[in-house]
Design a protein around this motif. Sequence first.
Motif, PDB file in Angstrom:
ATOM      1  N   GLU A 184       0.846  -1.197   0.000  1.00 53.29           N
ATOM      2  CA  GLU A 184       0.000   0.000   0.000  1.00 53.29           C
ATOM      3  C   GLU A 184       0.883   1.249   0.000  1.00 53.29           C
ATOM      4  N   PRO A 185       0.651   2.196  -0.929  1.00 46.25           N
ATOM      5  CA  PRO A 185       1.446   3.436  -0.903  1.00 46.25           C
ATOM      6  C   PRO A 185       1.092   4.263   0.329  1.00 46.25           C
ATOM      7  N   VAL A 186       2.107   4.798   1.001  1.00 41.98           N
ATOM      8  CA  VAL A 186       1.876   5.614   2.192  1.00 41.98           C
ATOM      9  C   VAL A 186       2.704   6.887   2.083  1.00 41.98           C
ATOM     10  N   ASP A 187       2.139   7.991   2.575  1.00 40.58           N
ATOM     11  CA  ASP A 187       2.863   9.260   2.634  1.00 40.58           C
ATOM     12  C   ASP A 187       3.917   9.184   3.723  1.00 40.58           C
ATOM     13  N   SER A 188       5.123   9.587   3.376  1.00 42.95           N
ATOM     14  CA  SER A 188       6.233   9.474   4.316  1.00 42.95           C
ATOM     15  C   SER A 188       7.158  10.671   4.169  1.00 42.95           C
ATOM     16  N   ALA A 189       8.131  10.737   5.061  1.00 40.24           N
ATOM     17  CA  ALA A 189       9.146  11.785   5.008  1.00 40.24           C
ATOM     18  C   ALA A 189      10.464  11.200   5.468  1.00 40.24           C
ATOM     19  N   THR A 190      11.541  11.685   4.891  1.00 38.44           N
ATOM     20  CA  THR A 190      12.882  11.308   5.339  1.00 38.44           C
ATOM     21  C   THR A 190      13.548  12.551   5.911  1.00 38.44           C
ATOM     22  N   VAL A 191      14.192  12.406   7.062  1.00 33.04           N
ATOM     23  CA  VAL A 191      14.767  13.553   7.759  1.00 33.04           C
ATOM     24  C   VAL A 191      16.135  13.182   8.290  1.00 33.04           C
ATOM     25  N   SER A 192      16.950  14.196   8.537  1.00 33.25           N
ATOM     26  CA  SER A 192      18.245  13.957   9.174  1.00 33.25           C
ATOM     27  C   SER A 192      18.030  13.659  10.657  1.00 33.25           C
ATOM     28  N   ALA A 193      19.057  13.128  11.303  1.00 32.24           N
ATOM     29  CA  ALA A 193      18.888  12.570  12.649  1.00 32.24           C
ATOM     30  C   ALA A 193      18.433  13.602  13.669  1.00 32.24           C
ATOM     31  N   GLY A 194      18.877  14.847  13.548  1.00 32.67           N
ATOM     32  CA  GLY A 194      18.536  15.852  14.558  1.00 32.67           C
ATOM     33  C   GLY A 194      17.329  16.691  14.216  1.00 32.67           C
ATOM     34  N   PHE A 195      16.534  16.257  13.245  1.00 36.19           N
ATOM     35  CA  PHE A 195      15.408  17.065  12.760  1.00 36.19           C
ATOM     36  C   PHE A 195      14.432  17.401  13.884  1.00 36.19           C
ATOM     37  N   PHE A 196      13.975  16.406  14.612  1.00 35.92           N
ATOM     38  CA  PHE A 196      12.962  16.639  15.646  1.00 35.92           C
ATOM     39  C   PHE A 196      13.543  17.392  16.843  1.00 35.92           C
ATOM     40  N   ARG A 197      14.817  17.182  17.131  1.00 36.39           N
ATOM     41  CA  ARG A 197      15.432  17.931  18.229  1.00 36.39           C
ATOM     42  C   ARG A 197      15.540  19.410  17.865  1.00 36.39           C
ATOM     43  N   THR A 198      15.805  19.703  16.610  1.00 32.71           N
ATOM     44  CA  THR A 198      15.849  21.103  16.174  1.00 32.71           C
ATOM     45  C   THR A 198      14.471  21.740  16.265  1.00 32.71           C
ATOM     46  N   LEU A 199      13.437  21.003  15.896  1.00 28.66           N
ATOM     47  CA  LEU A 199      12.077  21.529  16.039  1.00 28.66           C
ATOM     48  C   LEU A 199      11.686  21.673  17.506  1.00 28.66           C
ATOM     49  N   GLY A 200      12.286  20.859  18.371  1.00 25.36           N
ATOM     50  CA  GLY A 200      11.898  20.865  19.783  1.00 25.36           C
ATOM     51  C   GLY A 200      10.767  19.899  20.066  1.00 25.36           C
ATOM     52  N   VAL A 201      10.666  18.841  19.241  1.00 26.14           N
ATOM     53  CA  VAL A 201       9.592  17.854  19.377  1.00 26.14           C
ATOM     54  C   VAL A 201      10.190  16.545  19.873  1.00 26.14           C
ATOM     55  N   ALA A 202       9.583  15.975  20.912  1.00 29.98           N
ATOM     56  CA  ALA A 202      10.039  14.701  21.463  1.00 29.98           C
ATOM     57  C   ALA A 202       8.944  13.654  21.280  1.00 29.98           C
ATOM     58  N   PRO A 203       9.284  12.429  20.968  1.00 23.09           N
ATOM     59  CA  PRO A 203       8.260  11.376  20.836  1.00 23.09           C
ATOM     60  C   PRO A 203       7.491  11.192  22.136  1.00 23.09           C
ATOM     61  N   VAL A 204       6.217  10.856  22.020  1.00 22.44           N
ATOM     62  CA  VAL A 204       5.416  10.575  23.218  1.00 22.44           C
ATOM     63  C   VAL A 204       5.681   9.160  23.714  1.00 22.44           C
ATOM     64  N   MET A 205       6.263   8.363  22.862  1.00 22.61           N
ATOM     65  CA  MET A 205       6.601   6.990  23.255  1.00 22.61           C
ATOM     66  C   MET A 205       7.840   6.571  22.465  1.00 22.61           C
ATOM     67  N   GLY A 206       8.750   5.908  23.103  1.00 20.70           N
ATOM     68  CA  GLY A 206       9.965   5.478  22.425  1.00 20.70           C
ATOM     69  C   GLY A 206      11.007   6.581  22.401  1.00 20.70           C
ATOM     70  N   ARG A 207      11.827   6.578  21.354  1.00 19.56           N
ATOM     71  CA  ARG A 207      12.945   7.507  21.279  1.00 19.56           C
ATOM     72  C   ARG A 207      12.988   8.193  19.925  1.00 19.56           C
ATOM     73  N   ASP A 208      13.857   9.190  19.856  1.00 18.83           N
ATOM     74  CA  ASP A 208      14.106   9.930  18.621  1.00 18.83           C
ATOM     75  C   ASP A 208      15.214   9.215  17.839  1.00 18.83           C
ATOM     76  N   PHE A 209      15.495   9.696  16.625  1.00 17.80           N
ATOM     77  CA  PHE A 209      16.635   9.183  15.873  1.00 17.80           C
ATOM     78  C   PHE A 209      17.929   9.530  16.616  1.00 17.80           C
ATOM     79  N   ARG A 210      18.889   8.625  16.553  1.00 17.71           N
ATOM     80  CA  ARG A 210      20.180   8.869  17.154  1.00 17.71           C
ATOM     81  C   ARG A 210      21.157   9.379  16.106  1.00 17.71           C
ATOM     82  N   ASP A 211      22.166  10.093  16.565  1.00 15.69           N
ATOM     83  CA  ASP A 211      23.193  10.579  15.643  1.00 15.69           C
ATOM     84  C   ASP A 211      23.812   9.390  14.907  1.00 15.69           C
TER      85      ASP A 211
END
Length: 882
Positions: A184-211
């Motif tokens: 099934e085709p799904v909308d997605s995005a690819t980001v560099s490892a620090g993308f969410f930390r730069t935005l200031g967004v933290a996952p509500v469960m689990g972890r963010d991408f690591r360097d």
Amino acid sequence: MRYLRVLLYRGIGLFRHAKAHRELEAELESHIRMDVEDKMRAGMSEPEARRHAMVRLGGMEQTRQAYRERGTVPLIENLLSDLRFAARQLYRNPGFAATAVFTLALGICASVAIFAFMDATLLRPLPYPDPTRLVSLFESTPSGPRFHLSYLDYLDWKRLNTVFSGLEAYDDTKFLLHTPGGMEPVDSATVSAGFFRTLGVAPVMGRDFRDGEDTANAPWTVLLSYSAWQQRFGGRRDVLGQTITLGTRNATIVGVLPQQFHFAPVGPAEFWTALHRSPKEDRGEHGLSAIARLKDGISLESASADMETLAGQLAKQYPDADGGRGATVLPLAEVIIGNLRPILLTLLAGAALLLLIACINIASLLLVRTEVRSREVAVRSALGASRFRLAEQFVTEALLLVVLGSSAGVGAALIAIRLLRELIPPTMMSGMPFLKDLGLNGHTVGFACAISLAAALLFSIVPIVRVPMVRISGMGTSGPSASGRTVASTLWRRLGANLVVVELATAMVLLVSAGLLAKSLYRLLNTEIGIQPEHLIAMRVLAPSSAYPKDEQIAALGRRILEQVQQQPWVLSSSISHALPIGPGGGNTTFKIIGEPTIGAPHEVNQRQVSPGYFTTLKARLLRGRFFTTRDDASKLPVTIINRTMARMFFPGEDPIGKHIRFDASEPPIEIVGIVNDVKEGPLDQTTRPALYTPFDQGPDNHFYVMVRTSQSEASAVPMLQALIHEIDHNLFFSEGESMAERIQQSPSAYLHRSSASLVSGFALLALLLGAVGLYGVLSYSVSQRTREIGVRMALGAQRGSVYRMILREAGWLTAAGILAGMVCAAGCAMLMRSLLFGVTAVDLPTMIAVAVLLSICAFFASYLPARRAASVNPMEALRAE
């Protein structure tokens, strides 16, 4: 404590008013009866004894009032009394009440609805910590300020800059998700490892991408959007650590993003993966976007200067790939909002002008009503009511009127917000996630309260200003005296007539704005796009890379699809393209002209991969050379067709046919074999950019569009095309399909222009109606005040025609003043909204003249009825009434 008991006692008194009144009356009557009996025993007659008892008491009404003030809270008691009186006044005047409430509700509905959109788009901050420090980064070229970065440029910007605490890259994409029911085709995005930390967004469960997880050889990890977690995984907490298959890659789920998180530039992405790019990539491949967070103390201007310097250094170091490239730094909010700001500000200004006209109309009605109530005001003044007490009553009446109108207006605004939101095409709504929770909030309610209070203040001032002009001499049994009427007439000419001029001028501004926007929309939809969109349909096809891993297989699939489609009797012609006209643009490439000096920046143009028959299917005109043929495949030397704009910009005074260009130093030269008329590859409201077209078979992509020109209606051809593609290979994924005419009509630029034109036109028509009603009210009241004067004129021999001319002359002066003032204001308003206009100058005389004529015609009809009534006055009845 004593004060609390007194306050409690008085508060209770508000709810036992009837019982307390009965007890007071009984006590007063008992006191007077005992006093009368005492005086009668002293020899007075009963009438004389009662008179002395009443004098000694000091007056029944004054005593009652003093008792009430001691037993209740006077301010609240007066307010309740005034509210009851105001409600009775509105009930006894249903015409006035309905007109005023409806008019105010109309203005508040429009203002609140548009403000809700403005609040969600412009005022409410982005859902990130300290969003004003977030910026978007682009590379600039001589062709424009906003172009994508290459991966290597991104790495150098991230490593060498001194102004950002974080700089990250991103790109939107589509993956094929393997599910139990198939892919099934799904909308997605690819980001560099620090993308969410730069935005200031933290996952509500689990972890963010690591360097390091965004490098080429790192294991694939993925973050889920909250909606994907809920809908695809049932919100299970054991989803962490599970493996999913995206395309040909297995990815481990490591986290879930917050429910309120959105990032408009990539749309509704369900899966967020790391970039997985290699430093060995070609620096000339520009396809990434970037964001950054400013360091504390660094301004936007400083960051722009620093990045421009850095880009200049890279241009010198890598002249082939980065020569002539600079850097553009813009606030992230500005990039996300795009061109919505001027449109929303224009709509809010239009709604505010409509609200102004509505308030002026109600103020005019209140002014007339105050004149009608002059006898009531004079009587109350004579009975001892102070000017402050009268003002209290008028303020209460205004508040009740505004509460009714505001309640109706806010309720209607909720419906209007819902309707306007549903009118936004889903493709556009996906790029505006900030409108998802559109509705009433603290800002919107505060705005509604503010304009309601302003309206209440205006509606209170109008009668309060009139109160000092009331004279007791105007209390004749037949109504106001002639002197009172003269004062009223003078007041009306000074205030009422001026209000009507403001109404007409405001209506003129809205009508001119609507005319310019409508003309702009017409020019936009009829601009030259280089194709014939009628009976043209398109469908996006996605070939799984697992089934078609090689370019040769994709090219063979494209040829097989076109062969099968072309055999259908309802197909006139067909083709394949990796992108459609009338789109967001993009797909740029840089090139060098063989034979030119290599010093300087490479040129940048739009690139499209198309199959033979593409231009024939679009009915685009060939200017020179030839179209592509089936022989232009991967086994032949590469060729290209350029558009007229590219030929004019890069080959001035030359014949481009036969010349060669090069995309990258590693690629063989590409021969120009044809020149076609410009096809609008980008948005409708943008100038046509240079573009080149290469054969699909020489550079196929597994995402492509099948375009068909059909002999049948588009609606009937789309399902047949779907069935045919599914029959060719049931593993192919395809969209629902769309007609090119519908694509043009629903394109973002057309929708925004159409929406602004429609809404402002609606405001303008309502303003025209209210302005005409206001002019009619002015003249009708003027005629009623001048009945005796008109009767005297006609008794002395004046003809009906002269009475007509007298009233129409008054209307003409008011209309002319309103139109002239409106023209000046409209010219200034048009200059402010010129960024919204397409193919139309801000000061468009034909539009202004047409609007002036329309307003004059409406004003004539609005003034004809009062003029006819004036000319129909019977002199004897008018004089007898005096």
